[in-house]
Write a protein that holds these residues in place. Structure first.
Motif, PDB file in Angstrom:
ATOM      1  N   VAL A   1     -42.771  39.856  43.563  1.00 31.77           N
ATOM      2  CA  VAL A   1     -44.102  39.377  43.936  1.00 31.77           C
ATOM      3  C   VAL A   1     -44.967  39.116  42.701  1.00 31.77           C
ATOM      4  N   LEU A  49     -45.808  41.599  51.382  1.00 34.73           N
ATOM      5  CA  LEU A  49     -45.869  40.206  50.941  1.00 34.73           C
ATOM      6  C   LEU A  49     -44.502  39.531  51.023  1.00 34.73           C
ATOM      7  N   SER A  88     -46.331  45.187  48.087  1.00 36.71           N
ATOM      8  CA  SER A  88     -45.403  44.116  47.730  1.00 36.71           C
ATOM      9  C   SER A  88     -44.369  43.850  48.807  1.00 36.71           C
TER      10      SER A  88
END
Length: 127
Positions: free
Chosen positions: A65, A15, A12
């Motif tokens: 996320v 991202l 995460s």
């Protein structure tokens, strides 16, 4: 720089870095934004963590996320200036903002001869 997880996959935090640091870099804005660094614009979004859709938050990056949504946005700073606080836009004339699209819709509908009372039905093209 993206650091792969132990299994070689993305996590995460990777991202979030793609969406912030790497996004600013891709747009040629890395010198100005993308990270909280002295001298850069202070663009910050604060999310509510007490909302039942994300509570309890144990991993903030994973929560953003996997479950982040506009309804969680509590406070927004753009270049260090608060533009949203407590979920409400600051110094925004919402009545005027709502009026403009309504006027545009009415103008387009009138020009097209489309009633706005729900009775309009498309007519098939003649053969």
């Amino acid at each position: 720089m993206v650091q792969r997880g132990l299994d070689g996959g993305l996590n995460s935090r990777d991202l979030l870095e793609f969406a912030t640091v790497d996004g600013a870099h891709a747009l040629g804005l890395a010198a100005r934004t993308g990270s909280l660094t002295p001298g850069k614009d202070a663009d910050v979004i604060l999310l509510r963590t007490d909302d039942l859709t994300v509570f309890p938050v144990t991993d903030p990056a994973a929560t953003i996320v996997a479950a982040g949504h506009p309804g969680l946005v509590d406070t927004v700073l753009v270049a260090g200036r608060v533009v949203k606080r407590g979920g409400v836009l600051v110094d925004a004339d919402l009545r005027a903002l709502r009026t403009r699209p309504l006027e545009s819709r009415d103008r387009v509908a009138a020009a097209a001869g489309v009633p706005l009372d729900g009775t309009w039905r498309p007519r098939p093209k003649a053969a």
